[in-house]
Design a protein around this motif. Structure first.
Motif, PDB file in Angstrom:
ATOM      1  N   GLU A 275       0.881   1.055  14.597  1.00 39.63           N
ATOM      2  CA  GLU A 275      -0.546   0.963  14.282  1.00 39.63           C
ATOM      3  C   GLU A 275      -1.133   2.337  14.017  1.00 39.63           C
ATOM      4  N   GLY A 276      -0.721   3.328  14.803  1.00 39.44           N
ATOM      5  CA  GLY A 276      -1.259   4.675  14.627  1.00 39.44           C
ATOM      6  C   GLY A 276      -0.790   5.351  13.355  1.00 39.44           C
ATOM      7  N   LEU A 277       0.353   4.930  12.807  1.00 36.06           N
ATOM      8  CA  LEU A 277       0.887   5.548  11.597  1.00 36.06           C
ATOM      9  C   LEU A 277       0.367   4.897  10.318  1.00 36.06           C
ATOM     10  N   ARG A 278      -0.438   3.876  10.441  1.00 36.71           N
ATOM     11  CA  ARG A 278      -0.985   3.255   9.242  1.00 36.71           C
ATOM     12  C   ARG A 278      -1.933   4.224   8.531  1.00 36.71           C
ATOM     13  N   LYS A 279      -1.904   4.168   7.208  1.00 36.72           N
ATOM     14  CA  LYS A 279      -2.747   5.050   6.420  1.00 36.72           C
ATOM     15  C   LYS A 279      -4.220   4.733   6.667  1.00 36.72           C
ATOM     16  N   VAL A 280      -5.028   5.775   6.761  1.00 38.61           N
ATOM     17  CA  VAL A 280      -6.457   5.611   7.010  1.00 38.61           C
ATOM     18  C   VAL A 280      -7.183   5.513   5.670  1.00 38.61           C
ATOM     19  N   THR A 309      -2.050  -4.328   6.576  1.00 39.19           N
ATOM     20  CA  THR A 309      -3.477  -4.287   6.867  1.00 39.19           C
ATOM     21  C   THR A 309      -4.216  -5.367   6.079  1.00 39.19           C
ATOM     22  N   MET A 310      -5.041  -6.154   6.800  1.00 45.96           N
ATOM     23  CA  MET A 310      -5.816  -7.214   6.157  1.00 45.96           C
ATOM     24  C   MET A 310      -7.062  -6.623   5.501  1.00 45.96           C
ATOM     25  N   VAL A 311      -7.344  -7.069   4.276  1.00 45.81           N
ATOM     26  CA  VAL A 311      -8.530  -6.632   3.533  1.00 45.81           C
ATOM     27  C   VAL A 311      -9.341  -7.863   3.155  1.00 45.81           C
ATOM     28  N   VAL A 312     -10.602  -7.913   3.617  1.00 46.16           N
ATOM     29  CA  VAL A 312     -11.510  -9.009   3.288  1.00 46.16           C
ATOM     30  C   VAL A 312     -12.404  -8.541   2.142  1.00 46.16           C
ATOM     31  N   VAL A 313     -12.334  -9.235   1.010  1.00 45.29           N
ATOM     32  CA  VAL A 313     -13.048  -8.825  -0.205  1.00 45.29           C
ATOM     33  C   VAL A 313     -14.178  -9.817  -0.487  1.00 45.29           C
ATOM     34  N   VAL A 314     -15.377  -9.284  -0.660  1.00 48.16           N
ATOM     35  CA  VAL A 314     -16.545 -10.113  -0.933  1.00 48.16           C
ATOM     36  C   VAL A 314     -16.460 -10.686  -2.358  1.00 48.16           C
ATOM     37  N   ASP A 315     -16.806 -11.968  -2.511  1.00 52.94           N
ATOM     38  CA  ASP A 315     -16.867 -12.657  -3.804  1.00 52.94           C
ATOM     39  C   ASP A 315     -15.521 -12.682  -4.535  1.00 52.94           C
ATOM     40  N   VAL A 332     -12.897  -2.235  10.703  1.00 51.50           N
ATOM     41  CA  VAL A 332     -13.131  -2.601  12.088  1.00 51.50           C
ATOM     42  C   VAL A 332     -11.781  -2.742  12.788  1.00 51.50           C
ATOM     43  N   GLN A 333     -11.732  -2.331  14.055  1.00 48.09           N
ATOM     44  CA  GLN A 333     -10.513  -2.444  14.846  1.00 48.09           C
ATOM     45  C   GLN A 333     -10.543  -3.759  15.620  1.00 48.09           C
ATOM     46  N   THR A 334      -9.532  -4.601  15.424  1.00 49.62           N
ATOM     47  CA  THR A 334      -9.455  -5.881  16.115  1.00 49.62           C
ATOM     48  C   THR A 334      -8.269  -5.878  17.073  1.00 49.62           C
ATOM     49  N   SER A 335      -8.099  -6.979  17.798  1.00 54.94           N
ATOM     50  CA  SER A 335      -6.997  -7.086  18.753  1.00 54.94           C
ATOM     51  C   SER A 335      -5.641  -7.129  18.073  1.00 54.94           C
ATOM     52  N   ILE A 336      -5.631  -7.521  16.781  1.00 59.89           N
ATOM     53  CA  ILE A 336      -4.362  -7.612  16.051  1.00 59.89           C
ATOM     54  C   ILE A 336      -4.165  -6.440  15.098  1.00 59.89           C
ATOM     55  N   GLY A 337      -5.081  -5.477  15.115  1.00 63.20           N
ATOM     56  CA  GLY A 337      -4.939  -4.313  14.250  1.00 63.20           C
ATOM     57  C   GLY A 337      -6.228  -4.003  13.509  1.00 63.20           C
ATOM     58  N   ARG A 338      -6.129  -3.076  12.551  1.00 68.13           N
ATOM     59  CA  ARG A 338      -7.298  -2.664  11.785  1.00 68.13           C
ATOM     60  C   ARG A 338      -7.499  -3.593  10.581  1.00 68.13           C
ATOM     61  N   MET A 339      -8.774  -3.938  10.317  1.00 69.81           N
ATOM     62  CA  MET A 339      -9.126  -4.812   9.203  1.00 69.81           C
ATOM     63  C   MET A 339     -10.137  -4.087   8.328  1.00 69.81           C
ATOM     64  N   LEU A 340      -9.935  -4.170   7.011  1.00 69.87           N
ATOM     65  CA  LEU A 340     -10.817  -3.509   6.060  1.00 69.87           C
ATOM     66  C   LEU A 340     -11.722  -4.524   5.385  1.00 69.87           C
ATOM     67  N   PHE A 341     -12.941  -4.063   5.023  1.00 65.55           N
ATOM     68  CA  PHE A 341     -13.864  -4.856   4.214  1.00 65.55           C
ATOM     69  C   PHE A 341     -14.052  -4.129   2.893  1.00 65.55           C
ATOM     70  N   ALA A 342     -14.110  -4.900   1.811  1.00 68.01           N
ATOM     71  CA  ALA A 342     -14.194  -4.281   0.490  1.00 68.01           C
ATOM     72  C   ALA A 342     -14.978  -5.179  -0.457  1.00 68.01           C
ATOM     73  N   SER A 343     -15.362  -4.574  -1.546  1.00 69.87           N
ATOM     74  CA  SER A 343     -15.988  -5.314  -2.643  1.00 69.87           C
ATOM     75  C   SER A 343     -15.186  -5.046  -3.905  1.00 69.87           C
ATOM     76  N   MET A 344     -15.360  -5.887  -4.923  1.00 67.97           N
ATOM     77  CA  MET A 344     -14.595  -5.692  -6.153  1.00 67.97           C
ATOM     78  C   MET A 344     -15.090  -4.440  -6.876  1.00 67.97           C
ATOM     79  N   ALA A 345     -14.153  -3.586  -7.251  1.00 68.56           N
ATOM     80  CA  ALA A 345     -14.511  -2.303  -7.849  1.00 68.56           C
ATOM     81  C   ALA A 345     -15.195  -2.482  -9.192  1.00 68.56           C
ATOM     82  N   ALA A 346     -14.868  -3.528  -9.904  1.00 67.74           N
ATOM     83  CA  ALA A 346     -15.435  -3.730 -11.232  1.00 67.74           C
ATOM     84  C   ALA A 346     -16.920  -3.994 -11.170  1.00 67.74           C
ATOM     85  N   GLU A 347     -17.434  -4.459  -9.998  1.00 69.03           N
ATOM     86  CA  GLU A 347     -18.842  -4.797  -9.884  1.00 69.03           C
ATOM     87  C   GLU A 347     -19.668  -3.613  -9.432  1.00 69.03           C
ATOM     88  N   ASP A 348     -19.038  -2.508  -8.992  1.00 65.11           N
ATOM     89  CA  ASP A 348     -19.790  -1.366  -8.479  1.00 65.11           C
ATOM     90  C   ASP A 348     -20.284  -0.494  -9.638  1.00 65.11           C
TER      91      ASP A 348
END
Length: 348
Positions: A275-280, A309-315, A332-348
């Protein structure tokens, strides 16, 4: 209590000594000699009692760390060498004046006792095997009874089964002495002989991995014969053995790690290392990943990076099965590891 008892004995001896010396001197000074002897004995007894108490405390801690085989062999060695020194040095009290002969004899006996205990203790396994007292004479004798190589690592069954241990060894992160207790091997054998095919495969895989680690350069695997008779469970045996040998414990069992650390055992957890060696990933960073399924909330899509690493992407729910570019918005850090939140880059 020990200090006061020692002081009382020293006071009695010093009083008797002062009384005897005063009687041998001219004049009637027996009471004065006894009084001075008692006073000197009171002070000296307190100092000697505290020093003896500290020495006994150190000896008790060393005995707790020593293996039963080392204690048994050391005791036999001390008695044998001390008795031999007594026989050899007995003529000293006949040939020399008593004031010199007795101290010389005591010094010779002490050297014999200490030397015999040290020599027999360092060769405990071999001596007991010669005497036919070894429970497993075919198992490689281990020197890990009291003096342990710095950085030695004790392996848990879960760490042996875990496939990542071999990768750590081959990458050079697992160095020095690796200790595998015989009761861990017994547990691995029981798993390898299990009726359940999954458990049987895991047990045989663990034995194969241990054999591969043993052939890895830079890693010295020792199968140690130390037994912990006061415990029945393997986890309890491991914690007690790690405390006795003062070595670190390598495991992937989080409950075992918590119990061991509460008892003062330093633990290395492969899951924590992974877990500690995962890329930030920081907010604003752009990633490319496939959307594998829908999320819990409406419109969310879920994808995974190469490191898991799990990534939750909006829309991104309509894009399941597609690979898209996303921009990280938070984590966010969860009991099963780190989870990322993201949005679609094309919409930014």
């Amino acid at each position: 209590m020990f200090v006061e008892t020692t002081r009382l004995i020293i006071v009695f001896l010093a009083t008797a000594g002062g009384f005897t010396l005063a009687q041998q001197s001219p004049g009637d000074h027996a009471i004065l000699g006894a009084t001075l002897g008692a006073a000197l004995g009171y002070v000296a007894g307190g100092i000697l009692g505290r020093l003896l108490g500290q020495a006994m405390g150190m000896a008790e801690r060393r005995i707790e760390q020593a293996s039963p085989a080392r204690l048994l062999a050391g005791t036999f060695g001390a008695v044998g060498a001390g008795g031999l020194a007594l026989l050899v040095g007995f003529p000293l009290i006949v040939l020399l004046p008593p004031m010199i002969g007795w101290p010389a004899l005591m010094l010779l006996v002490w050297i014999g006792v200490y030397g015999g205990a040290a020599l027999a203790g360092h060769n405990a396994e071999g001596l007991l095997a010669i005497a036919g007292l070894s429970t497993r004479p075919l198992v490689r004798a281990s020197p890990y009874g009291a003096t342990v190589e710095e950085g030695a690592t004790l392996l848990d069954t879960s760490a042996v089964i875990d496939g990542r241990l071999l990768a750590l060894a081959r990458a050079g992160f697992l160095k020095g002495a690796v200790l595998v207790p015989h009761f861990v091997l017994d547990e691995l054998q029981a798993i390898a002989d299990a009726q359940d095919p999954v458990r049987r495969r895991r047990g045989r895989r663990g034995l194969d991995l241990l054999d591969a680690i043993q052939r890895t350069s830079g890693v010295e695997v020792h199968i140690i014969d130390d037994e912990v008779l006061e415990h029945e469970q393997v986890d309890a045996k491991l914690v007690a053995l790690a405390r006795r040998l003062q070595v670190q414990l390598l495991t992937v069992d989080s409950p075992l790690q918590r119990v061991a650390e509460l008892q003062g055992v330093h633990c290395l957890n492969i899951d924590s290392l992974s877990e500690g060696l995962r890329k930030v990933h920081v907010p604003g960073e752009t990633l490319r990943l496939p959307i594998t399924r829908q999320g819990k909330e409406p419109g969310q899509g879920v994808g995974f990076l190469d490191d898991g690493t799990m990534v939750v992407v909006v829309d991104a729910a309509p894009l399941v099965g597609q690979e898209i570019d996303v921009r990280v918005t938070g984590n966010v850090q969860t009991s099963i590891g780190r989870m990322l939140f993201a949005s679609m880059a094309a919409e930014d």
